[in-house]
Design a protein around this motif. Structure first.
Motif, PDB file in Angstrom:
ATOM      1  N   HIS A   1       0.785  -1.203   0.032  1.00 41.74           N
ATOM      2  CA  HIS A   1      -0.164  -0.036   0.019  1.00 41.74           C
ATOM      3  C   HIS A   1       1.055   1.083   0.248  1.00 41.74           C
ATOM      4  N   PHE A   2       0.553   2.394  -0.932  1.00 34.90           N
ATOM      5  CA  PHE A   2       1.614   3.496  -1.117  1.00 34.90           C
ATOM      6  C   PHE A   2       0.847   4.539  -0.476  1.00 34.90           C
ATOM      7  N   SER A   3       1.441   5.663   0.121  1.00 35.73           N
ATOM      8  CA  SER A   3       1.073   6.582   0.940  1.00 35.73           C
ATOM      9  C   SER A   3       1.466   7.769   0.484  1.00 35.73           C
ATOM     10  N   ALA A   4       0.985   8.894   0.330  1.00 34.95           N
ATOM     11  CA  ALA A   4       1.732  10.436  -0.013  1.00 34.95           C
ATOM     12  C   ALA A   4       2.031  11.031   1.404  1.00 34.95           C
ATOM     13  N   SER A   5       1.348  10.671   2.319  1.00 39.46           N
ATOM     14  CA  SER A   5       1.447  11.407   3.699  1.00 39.46           C
ATOM     15  C   SER A   5       1.892  10.396   4.888  1.00 39.46           C
ATOM     16  N   LEU A   6       2.219  11.039   5.723  1.00 42.73           N
ATOM     17  CA  LEU A   6       2.760  10.131   6.805  1.00 42.73           C
ATOM     18  C   LEU A   6       1.242   9.630   7.498  1.00 42.73           C
ATOM     19  N   GLU A   7       0.409  10.631   7.825  1.00 39.83           N
ATOM     20  CA  GLU A   7      -0.757  10.133   8.477  1.00 39.83           C
ATOM     21  C   GLU A   7      -1.492   9.064   7.667  1.00 39.83           C
TER      22      GLU A   7
END
Length: 328
Positions: free
Chosen positions: A308-314
């Motif tokens: 799973h890829f995320s652009a933000s730490l949250e």
């Protein structure tokens, strides 16, 4: 001279018609293939003797006369051969002239580290272990790369080798194969890559290789690390930490391991590690220099081989809670 040899051949086997018959009759031997080793520089007469010494139940003088009469006696090649039951004098000569050596194969697997390559070579019973006693430094000097670490420098593929040939020769082929693949990938690099050299591409490719659970994620995983390099973030990739631990790694990566500084710990040191951490395959090499365009700076394994890829730490923390800690 050739007529004289022909006459000798005929006389030795008793009659002219018998010569043709003998050339097409299987050589007498046991039920198992004969192991025939011909050293460079062996004369045709010596080859005939070697065939008999290997277990063929025939007259070496007869074989030598046949080799000479054929006109191909000087075309026979040195090497290691298996002579199977059913081999005739005629087919034996053809095999030796064509140099159809007995071959074995060794597969170097994508993602293996150098220690695993050494272990695989040590298990090969039919190869000459001429690199086993050499240090990494001495081996790389022998391969023409003094001062270069062996990690990641050999292309993962299946390599056929003749029985009795050496480890150094096989490794040289694998090294040159990696040179070619890396050069081809670097020539296709994205114009905005933060990588400064082909060697840096090799290091990143090795990380991508170790982090990729499913091939479809490879480009995006490279994109995450490329984004981090661009903005100066720590790469924070577990495989580099594990590599730095070496044989001390017991299969369980602990928080103290992430904090233990080594040259390969990307949690404690910025940028790429000093060497590759494994052998990357062609797809990983290409992904390293042509990362997928993405805003993601984080990824986490989902447990099914994908990430799973995320652009933000949250968003990343939510994904970690969901996929790693069983949260909803």
């Amino acid at each position: 001279m050739r007529r004289l040899l022909a006459l000798i051949l005929v006389v030795l086997i008793g009659a002219g018609g018998a010569a043709f018959w003998w050339l097409h009759q299987p050589l007498a031997m046991g039920s198992e293939p004969l192991e025939l080793a011909i050293e460079p520089g062996t004369t045709p007469r010596g080859i005939a003797r070697d065939v008999v010494a290997a277990g063929a139940q025939t007259d070496a003088r007869l074989l030598y006369a046949w080799f000479r009469f054929s006109g191909q006696d000087r075309a026979m090649k040195a090497g290691n051969y298996e002579i199977p039951p059913g081999t005739t004098p005629r087919s034996l000569l053809n095999k030796l002239v064509r140099g159809e050596e007995s071959l074995r194969a060794l597969t170097l697997v994508e993602g293996w580290n150098w220690r695993q390559v050494r272990q695989a070579l040590a298990k090969e019973e039919q190869i000459k272990h001429d690199a086993a006693a050499l240090t990494n430094e001495a081996l790389m000097a022998q391969l023409g790369r003094p001062g270069v670490a062996p990690e990641g420098r050999f292309f993962p593929d299946t390599y056929a080798y003749a029985k009795g040939s050496g480890e150094i020769a096989l490794l040289r082929r694998a090294m040159h194969a990696m040179d070619r693949k890396l050069e081809a990938a670097w020539a296709q690099r994205a114009p905005d890559t933060p990588l400064k050299s082909a060697d840096e591409a090799l290091v990143l490719a090795s990380i991508v290789e170790k982090e990729t659970g499913r091939a479809s994620d490879r480009g995006q995983i490279s994109g995450v690390f490329t984004n981090r390099l661009r903005v100066g973030m720590l790469l924070q990739t577990d495989p580099t930490v594990i590599y730095g631990l070496g044989e001390k790694f017991d299969g369980n990566l602990r928080k103290r391991d992430l904090l233990a500084d080594t040259p390969w710990n990307t949690y404690t040191r910025a940028g790429l590690p000093p060497t590759p951490i494994a052998m990357p395959g062609k797809a990983a090499l290409v992904a390293a220099v042509q990362p997928e365009a993405t805003r993601a700076l984080y990824f986490v394994a989902k447990g099914d081989g994908t990430s799973h890829f995320s652009a933000s730490l949250e968003e990343h923390n939510r994904a970690v809670n969901r996929y790693q800690r069983g949260g909803q």
